[in-house]
Design a protein around this motif. Sequence first.
Motif, PDB file in Angstrom:
ATOM      1  N   GLY A   1      53.334  49.748  16.337  1.00 15.35           N
ATOM      2  CA  GLY A   1      54.352  49.957  15.284  1.00 15.35           C
ATOM      3  C   GLY A   1      55.604  50.414  15.391  1.00 15.35           C
ATOM      4  O   GLY A   1      55.806  51.151  16.343  1.00 15.35           O
ATOM      5  N   PHE A   2      56.513  50.334  14.707  1.00 13.41           N
ATOM      6  CA  PHE A   2      57.966  50.894  14.620  1.00 13.41           C
ATOM      7  C   PHE A   2      57.987  52.375  14.943  1.00 13.41           C
ATOM      8  O   PHE A   2      58.534  52.946  15.867  1.00 13.41           O
ATOM      9  N   TRP A   3      57.302  53.048  13.903  1.00 12.16           N
ATOM     10  CA  TRP A   3      57.094  54.496  13.855  1.00 12.16           C
ATOM     11  C   TRP A   3      56.014  55.125  14.917  1.00 12.16           C
ATOM     12  O   TRP A   3      55.881  56.300  14.818  1.00 12.16           O
ATOM     13  N   GLN A   4      55.478  54.170  15.544  1.00 12.12           N
ATOM     14  CA  GLN A   4      54.323  54.533  16.413  1.00 12.12           C
ATOM     15  C   GLN A   4      53.343  55.511  15.588  1.00 12.12           C
ATOM     16  O   GLN A   4      53.039  56.622  16.374  1.00 12.12           O
ATOM     17  N   THR A   5      52.651  55.220  14.911  1.00 11.52           N
ATOM     18  CA  THR A   5      51.663  56.027  14.004  1.00 11.52           C
ATOM     19  C   THR A   5      50.276  55.828  14.554  1.00 11.52           C
ATOM     20  O   THR A   5      49.461  56.461  14.209  1.00 11.52           O
ATOM     21  N   LYS A   6      50.211  54.891  15.709  1.00  6.98           N
ATOM     22  CA  LYS A   6      48.772  54.697  16.226  1.00  6.98           C
ATOM     23  C   LYS A   6      48.911  54.457  17.731  1.00  6.98           C
ATOM     24  O   LYS A   6      49.838  53.474  18.062  1.00  6.98           O
TER      25      LYS A   6
ATOM     26  N   ALA B   1      39.699  54.104  22.789  1.00 12.53           N
ATOM     27  CA  ALA B   1      39.972  55.143  21.738  1.00 12.53           C
ATOM     28  C   ALA B   1      40.997  54.340  21.050  1.00 12.53           C
ATOM     29  O   ALA B   1      42.075  53.892  21.505  1.00 12.53           O
ATOM     30  N   VAL B   2      41.111  55.268  19.801  1.00 12.43           N
ATOM     31  CA  VAL B   2      42.505  55.081  18.926  1.00 12.43           C
ATOM     32  C   VAL B   2      43.139  56.163  18.479  1.00 12.43           C
ATOM     33  O   VAL B   2      42.097  56.969  18.091  1.00 12.43           O
ATOM     34  N   ILE B   3      44.303  56.711  18.513  1.00  7.53           N
ATOM     35  CA  ILE B   3      44.808  57.602  18.190  1.00  7.53           C
ATOM     36  C   ILE B   3      45.585  57.562  16.848  1.00  7.53           C
ATOM     37  O   ILE B   3      46.348  56.693  16.941  1.00  7.53           O
ATOM     38  N   THR B   4      45.582  58.277  15.908  1.00  6.37           N
ATOM     39  CA  THR B   4      46.513  58.078  14.596  1.00  6.37           C
ATOM     40  C   THR B   4      47.128  59.351  14.752  1.00  6.37           C
ATOM     41  O   THR B   4      46.382  60.517  14.640  1.00  6.37           O
ATOM     42  N   TYR B   5      48.543  59.202  14.190  1.00  4.97           N
ATOM     43  CA  TYR B   5      49.111  60.547  14.230  1.00  4.97           C
ATOM     44  C   TYR B   5      49.561  60.991  12.732  1.00  4.97           C
ATOM     45  O   TYR B   5      49.763  60.048  12.018  1.00  4.97           O
ATOM     46  N   ASP B   6      49.383  62.231  12.477  1.00  8.50           N
ATOM     47  CA  ASP B   6      50.098  62.739  11.143  1.00  8.50           C
ATOM     48  C   ASP B   6      51.381  63.124  11.503  1.00  8.50           C
ATOM     49  O   ASP B   6      51.666  64.290  12.111  1.00  8.50           O
ATOM     50  N   SER B   7      52.422  62.404  11.199  1.00 10.99           N
ATOM     51  CA  SER B   7      53.691  62.931  11.614  1.00 10.99           C
ATOM     52  C   SER B   7      54.368  64.100  11.059  1.00 10.99           C
ATOM     53  O   SER B   7      55.210  64.631  11.739  1.00 10.99           O
ATOM     54  N   TRP B   8      53.941  64.433  10.077  1.00  5.31           N
ATOM     55  CA  TRP B   8      54.704  65.952   9.705  1.00  5.31           C
ATOM     56  C   TRP B   8      54.117  67.079   9.884  1.00  5.31           C
ATOM     57  O   TRP B   8      54.479  68.204   9.856  1.00  5.31           O
ATOM     58  N   LYS B   9      52.531  67.212  10.314  1.00  9.57           N
ATOM     59  CA  LYS B   9      51.713  68.217  10.245  1.00  9.57           C
ATOM     60  C   LYS B   9      51.527  68.663  11.795  1.00  9.57           C
ATOM     61  O   LYS B   9      50.696  69.625  12.124  1.00  9.57           O
ATOM     62  N   SER B  10      51.993  67.781  12.644  1.00  2.19           N
ATOM     63  CA  SER B  10      51.516  68.003  14.008  1.00  2.19           C
ATOM     64  C   SER B  10      50.270  68.094  14.465  1.00  2.19           C
ATOM     65  O   SER B  10      49.628  68.971  14.995  1.00  2.19           O
ATOM     66  N   LYS B  11      49.546  66.812  13.837  1.00  6.03           N
ATOM     67  CA  LYS B  11      47.940  66.773  13.979  1.00  6.03           C
ATOM     68  C   LYS B  11      47.887  65.240  14.461  1.00  6.03           C
ATOM     69  O   LYS B  11      48.670  64.458  14.379  1.00  6.03           O
ATOM     70  N   ALA B  12      46.733  64.958  15.383  1.00  8.67           N
ATOM     71  CA  ALA B  12      46.268  63.747  15.519  1.00  8.67           C
ATOM     72  C   ALA B  12      44.840  63.604  15.350  1.00  8.67           C
ATOM     73  O   ALA B  12      44.150  64.508  15.637  1.00  8.67           O
ATOM     74  N   LEU B  13      44.278  62.288  15.146  1.00  8.36           N
ATOM     75  CA  LEU B  13      42.817  62.030  15.173  1.00  8.36           C
ATOM     76  C   LEU B  13      42.485  61.136  16.067  1.00  8.36           C
ATOM     77  O   LEU B  13      43.330  60.037  16.201  1.00  8.36           O
TER      78      LEU B  13
ATOM     79  N   ASP C   1      36.043  72.970  27.882  1.00 10.31           N
ATOM     80  CA  ASP C   1      34.579  73.341  28.015  1.00 10.31           C
ATOM     81  C   ASP C   1      33.605  72.166  28.332  1.00 10.31           C
ATOM     82  O   ASP C   1      32.364  72.085  28.258  1.00 10.31           O
ATOM     83  N   ALA C   2      34.102  70.943  28.476  1.00 14.13           N
ATOM     84  CA  ALA C   2      33.308  69.840  28.844  1.00 14.13           C
ATOM     85  C   ALA C   2      34.227  68.761  29.978  1.00 14.13           C
ATOM     86  O   ALA C   2      35.365  68.913  29.985  1.00 14.13           O
ATOM     87  N   ASP C   3      33.343  68.064  30.992  1.00 16.01           N
ATOM     88  CA  ASP C   3      34.068  67.276  31.796  1.00 16.01           C
ATOM     89  C   ASP C   3      34.468  66.110  31.062  1.00 16.01           C
ATOM     90  O   ASP C   3      33.492  65.159  31.319  1.00 16.01           O
ATOM     91  N   HIS C   4      35.511  65.812  30.331  1.00 16.25           N
ATOM     92  CA  HIS C   4      35.809  64.670  29.548  1.00 16.25           C
ATOM     93  C   HIS C   4      37.164  64.101  29.939  1.00 16.25           C
ATOM     94  O   HIS C   4      38.042  64.545  29.287  1.00 16.25           O
ATOM     95  N   PRO C   5      37.446  63.380  31.077  1.00 16.33           N
ATOM     96  CA  PRO C   5      38.877  63.022  31.566  1.00 16.33           C
ATOM     97  C   PRO C   5      39.657  62.498  30.164  1.00 16.33           C
ATOM     98  O   PRO C   5      40.720  62.503  30.291  1.00 16.33           O
ATOM     99  N   LEU C   6      39.043  61.513  29.698  1.00 15.46           N
ATOM    100  CA  LEU C   6      39.588  60.774  28.712  1.00 15.46           C
ATOM    101  C   LEU C   6      40.367  61.777  27.604  1.00 15.46           C
ATOM    102  O   LEU C   6      41.355  61.582  27.209  1.00 15.46           O
ATOM    103  N   LEU C   7      39.390  62.510  27.261  1.00 16.79           N
ATOM    104  CA  LEU C   7      39.927  63.709  25.876  1.00 16.79           C
ATOM    105  C   LEU C   7      41.002  64.753  26.702  1.00 16.79           C
ATOM    106  O   LEU C   7      42.120  64.879  26.067  1.00 16.79           O
ATOM    107  N   ILE C   8      40.667  65.003  27.968  1.00 15.04           N
ATOM    108  CA  ILE C   8      41.856  65.772  28.598  1.00 15.04           C
ATOM    109  C   ILE C   8      43.258  65.276  28.593  1.00 15.04           C
ATOM    110  O   ILE C   8      43.955  65.836  28.258  1.00 15.04           O
ATOM    111  N   VAL C   9      43.397  64.091  29.099  1.00  9.75           N
ATOM    112  CA  VAL C   9      44.506  63.244  29.392  1.00  9.75           C
ATOM    113  C   VAL C   9      45.040  62.995  27.887  1.00  9.75           C
ATOM    114  O   VAL C   9      46.238  63.055  27.789  1.00  9.75           O
ATOM    115  N   THR C  10      44.279  62.307  26.908  1.00  8.54           N
ATOM    116  CA  THR C  10      44.600  61.971  25.666  1.00  8.54           C
ATOM    117  C   THR C  10      45.347  63.245  25.073  1.00  8.54           C
ATOM    118  O   THR C  10      46.466  63.090  24.246  1.00  8.54           O
TER     119      THR C  10
END
Length: 166
Positions: free
Chosen positions: A51-56, A69-81, A126-135
């Motif tokens: 997407g143009f605004w890179q919301t995902k 994995a899929v990352i979705t961003y909350d543009s205004w609140k500095s959060k992501a899922l 607290d976990a050995d999870h390379p995907l989450l650490i890098v993400t």
Amino acid sequence: MKFINWKRNWFSSNVELFIDGLQKGAIIFETWKSNANSFFEDQNYYFQNEGFWQTKTNVFDRKTNDLVAVITYDSWKSKALISLKSGEQYEWKAAGMWKTQFTLSNYKDINISYHSNSNTGAIAADADHPLLIVTGLFIKQIYNKRAAVLVACLVPIMVATTSRHH
């Protein structure tokens, strides 16, 4: 507990990850884009924005080309899922007035804390999870890039506005 140090290149958003002083990974952004390749320990991932605004962002395992994995961003609140292929979900959240700390958590058994100091920082996982650490670090860089673009767009407008009044 796993402790990782990281540093960002001044001229790009690329990040290097270190354990006990030895480079164990990196996030390398494509020129003029927010897509990135990463490796950490023995895992390789590709982050592809949509997407143009890179919301995902879709995250692919480079070895299998599977969407992991899929990352979705909350543009205004500095959060992501972060939604993993397995169905697990994690929240990335910035903390503090200057956004120098952020966490990634499922609010059960996985908590990763990030601390930054301009172009360097530390990660405690607290976990050995390379995907989450890098993400988690990738998301921080995406928000940094958005802030830089916003400033780059606003400064000429502010200069033009103030110069008209003098």
